[in-house]
Scaffold this motif. Structure first.
Motif, PDB file in Angstrom:
ATOM      1  N   MET A   1      43.502  41.684  30.616  1.00  0.00           N
ATOM      2  CA  MET A   1      44.363  41.347  29.482  1.00  0.00           C
ATOM      3  C   MET A   1      43.514  41.332  28.219  1.00  0.00           C
ATOM      4  N   GLY A   2      44.147  41.008  27.116  1.00  0.00           N
ATOM      5  CA  GLY A   2      43.442  41.073  25.843  1.00  0.00           C
ATOM      6  C   GLY A   2      42.262  40.138  25.728  1.00  0.00           C
ATOM      7  N   ASN A   3      42.295  39.002  26.432  1.00  0.00           N
ATOM      8  CA  ASN A   3      41.192  38.044  26.338  1.00  0.00           C
ATOM      9  C   ASN A   3      40.772  37.489  27.697  1.00  0.00           C
ATOM     10  N   ALA A   4      41.058  38.222  28.776  1.00  0.00           N
ATOM     11  CA  ALA A   4      40.673  37.734  30.103  1.00  0.00           C
ATOM     12  C   ALA A   4      40.604  38.887  31.097  1.00  0.00           C
ATOM     13  N   ILE A   5      39.740  38.706  32.118  1.00  0.00           N
ATOM     14  CA  ILE A   5      39.612  39.663  33.217  1.00  0.00           C
ATOM     15  C   ILE A   5      39.713  38.889  34.526  1.00  0.00           C
ATOM     16  N   ILE A   6      40.595  39.337  35.402  1.00  0.00           N
ATOM     17  CA  ILE A   6      40.708  38.784  36.752  1.00  0.00           C
ATOM     18  C   ILE A   6      40.352  39.906  37.720  1.00  0.00           C
ATOM     19  N   ALA A   7      39.342  39.680  38.544  1.00  0.00           N
ATOM     20  CA  ALA A   7      38.868  40.735  39.438  1.00  0.00           C
ATOM     21  C   ALA A   7      38.700  40.199  40.854  1.00  0.00           C
ATOM     22  N   THR A   8      39.063  41.021  41.830  1.00  0.00           N
ATOM     23  CA  THR A   8      38.816  40.730  43.246  1.00  0.00           C
ATOM     24  C   THR A   8      38.158  41.940  43.875  1.00  0.00           C
ATOM     25  N   CYS A   9      37.272  41.693  44.828  1.00  0.00           N
ATOM     26  CA  CYS A   9      36.615  42.804  45.495  1.00  0.00           C
ATOM     27  C   CYS A   9      36.056  42.322  46.840  1.00  0.00           C
ATOM     28  N   GLY A  10      35.694  43.274  47.666  1.00  0.00           N
ATOM     29  CA  GLY A  10      35.137  42.950  48.968  1.00  0.00           C
ATOM     30  C   GLY A  10      34.999  44.198  49.817  1.00  0.00           C
ATOM     31  N   VAL A  11      34.416  44.065  50.989  1.00  0.00           N
ATOM     32  CA  VAL A  11      34.265  45.155  51.946  1.00  0.00           C
ATOM     33  C   VAL A  11      34.863  44.693  53.274  1.00  0.00           C
ATOM     34  N   ASP A  12      35.134  45.646  54.149  1.00  0.00           N
ATOM     35  CA  ASP A  12      35.745  45.316  55.428  1.00  0.00           C
ATOM     36  C   ASP A  12      34.873  44.348  56.215  1.00  0.00           C
ATOM     37  N   GLY A  13      35.496  43.351  56.809  1.00  0.00           N
ATOM     38  CA  GLY A  13      34.781  42.395  57.634  1.00  0.00           C
ATOM     39  C   GLY A  13      34.187  41.236  56.876  1.00  0.00           C
ATOM     40  N   GLN A  14      34.357  41.214  55.547  1.00  0.00           N
ATOM     41  CA  GLN A  14      33.816  40.115  54.751  1.00  0.00           C
ATOM     42  C   GLN A  14      34.936  39.482  53.921  1.00  0.00           C
ATOM     43  N   GLU A  15      34.681  38.274  53.473  1.00  0.00           N
ATOM     44  CA  GLU A  15      35.672  37.596  52.661  1.00  0.00           C
ATOM     45  C   GLU A  15      35.776  38.258  51.285  1.00  0.00           C
ATOM     46  N   GLN A  16      36.973  38.186  50.743  1.00  0.00           N
ATOM     47  CA  GLN A  16      37.193  38.719  49.407  1.00  0.00           C
ATOM     48  C   GLN A  16      36.552  37.789  48.365  1.00  0.00           C
ATOM     49  N   CYS A  17      36.046  38.406  47.324  1.00  0.00           N
ATOM     50  CA  CYS A  17      35.444  37.652  46.219  1.00  0.00           C
ATOM     51  C   CYS A  17      36.353  37.798  45.007  1.00  0.00           C
ATOM     52  N   ALA A  18      36.613  36.704  44.309  1.00  0.00           N
ATOM     53  CA  ALA A  18      37.475  36.730  43.125  1.00  0.00           C
ATOM     54  C   ALA A  18      36.794  36.004  41.969  1.00  0.00           C
ATOM     55  N   LYS A  19      37.049  36.490  40.761  1.00  0.00           N
ATOM     56  CA  LYS A  19      36.455  35.867  39.580  1.00  0.00           C
ATOM     57  C   LYS A  19      37.389  36.033  38.393  1.00  0.00           C
ATOM     58  N   ILE A  20      37.456  34.999  37.573  1.00  0.00           N
ATOM     59  CA  ILE A  20      38.228  35.024  36.331  1.00  0.00           C
ATOM     60  C   ILE A  20      37.258  34.812  35.174  1.00  0.00           C
ATOM     61  N   GLU A  21      37.302  35.700  34.223  1.00  0.00           N
ATOM     62  CA  GLU A  21      36.395  35.630  33.078  1.00  0.00           C
ATOM     63  C   GLU A  21      37.215  35.601  31.793  1.00  0.00           C
ATOM     64  N   HIS A  22      37.031  34.545  31.007  1.00  0.00           N
ATOM     65  CA  HIS A  22      37.715  34.458  29.710  1.00  0.00           C
ATOM     66  C   HIS A  22      36.877  35.161  28.656  1.00  0.00           C
ATOM     67  N   ILE A  23      37.518  36.027  27.876  1.00  0.00           N
ATOM     68  CA  ILE A  23      36.818  36.797  26.862  1.00  0.00           C
ATOM     69  C   ILE A  23      37.340  36.368  25.494  1.00  0.00           C
ATOM     70  N   PRO A  24      36.563  35.685  24.690  1.00  0.00           N
ATOM     71  CA  PRO A  24      37.048  35.274  23.369  1.00  0.00           C
ATOM     72  C   PRO A  24      37.223  36.481  22.454  1.00  0.00           C
ATOM     73  N   VAL A  25      38.215  36.396  21.582  1.00  0.00           N
ATOM     74  CA  VAL A  25      38.464  37.476  20.628  1.00  0.00           C
ATOM     75  C   VAL A  25      37.315  37.516  19.621  1.00  0.00           C
ATOM     76  N   SER A  26      36.747  38.701  19.431  1.00  0.00           N
ATOM     77  CA  SER A  26      35.622  38.842  18.504  1.00  0.00           C
ATOM     78  C   SER A  26      35.755  40.171  17.772  1.00  0.00           C
ATOM     79  N   GLY A  27      34.729  40.534  17.034  1.00  0.00           N
ATOM     80  CA  GLY A  27      34.784  41.752  16.242  1.00  0.00           C
ATOM     81  C   GLY A  27      34.589  43.005  17.070  1.00  0.00           C
ATOM     82  N   VAL A  28      34.715  44.142  16.396  1.00  0.00           N
ATOM     83  CA  VAL A  28      34.581  45.448  17.039  1.00  0.00           C
ATOM     84  C   VAL A  28      33.117  45.881  17.012  1.00  0.00           C
ATOM     85  N   ARG A  29      32.611  46.294  18.156  1.00  0.00           N
ATOM     86  CA  ARG A  29      31.246  46.816  18.266  1.00  0.00           C
ATOM     87  C   ARG A  29      31.302  48.171  18.988  1.00  0.00           C
TER      88      ARG A  29
END
Length: 243
Positions: free
Chosen positions: A34-62
């Protein structure tokens, strides 16, 4: 994270993440960007899924960081970096400094003066815009960007532009007040946010697109209010000064 906080489009962030996880063999991955956040999940077969939420503050253009990350993702896909090497490269990209302050101030003045020239302003108008834009950048760098919210900062920045342009006209450094104000506030216009919002909406990312369009719209409104209130205030004090 680097892409999103640097002003990249949603589809670019998602594409870069997919390219990297696919190369490193992540078999199951899902992203919600989304515009100010990333929600990601990942994993490989036979292992538990990993999930993370990262908040991204609105900032300037680089754009320099966006370009560096895009190039790095393509090099990762070609097998040029191990995971550890890629992480170190990303840390280097995150630490990329802005250009020297004097160069950014000069670019601000030259860019605004050139835009003023496109409006068929006189040479003396362009000189005034050159000076006003550099003073504005100093104010933004030391005051509004550090100590004010985005809306309040835009109000103060645009009001300062209007006051400086009126002052320049009164001392003879400039004749066309309208062209001077338009040229000087060019650096305040949230053009990248507007374009990114439209691209997000056309790509189906309606929530993020709406957020960015709203942010751009509020920026336009605050700039207009700052200039308009300053003009009205000066008219009430000095009558026909702006005619």
């Amino acid at each position: 994270k680097i892409l999103l906080e640097s002003g990249a489009e949603i589809f670019r962030v998602e594409e870069t993440m997919r390219r990297i996880v696919r190369h490193y063999g992540i078999e199951s991955a899902g992203f919600a960007v989304m515009g100010n956040a990333i929600i990601a999940t990942c994993g490989v077969d036979g292992q538990e899924q990993c999930a993370k939420i990262e908040h991204i503050p609105v900032s300037g253009v680089r754009l320099d960081k966006i370009t560096a990350v895009n190039q790095l993702s393509r090099e990762i896909e070609k097998g040029k970096y191990t995971c550890e090497q890629a992480w170190r490269k990303l840390e280097e990209v995150e630490k990329i400094e802005k250009k020297a302050l004097w160069l950014r101030v000069l670019a601000s003045g030259v860019g605004s003066a050139c835009f003023c020239a496109l409006l068929q302003a006189t040479f003396i108008d362009c000189i005034a815009v050159f000076v006003v834009s550099m003073l504005l950048y100093f104010f933004m760098h030391f005051v509004s960007d550090k100590h004010m919210s985005r809306l309040v900062g835009n109000l103060c920045n645009s009001a300062l532009v209007a006051l400086l342009c009126i002052f320049c006209c009164q001392i003879g450094l400039g004749k066309n007040l309208g062209n001077m104000v338009v040229g000087s506030i060019t650096q305040l216009i949230p053009g990248v946010a507007l374009t990114s919002g439209i691209r997000d909406m056309t790509g189906g990312d309606y929530i993020s697109g709406t957020v960015r369009l709203l942010d751009a719209l509020l920026g336009f409104i605050s700039i207009a209010v700052g200039v308009g209130v300053t003009f009205a205030f000066c008219r009430s004090l000095w009558g026909g000064i702006l005619l």
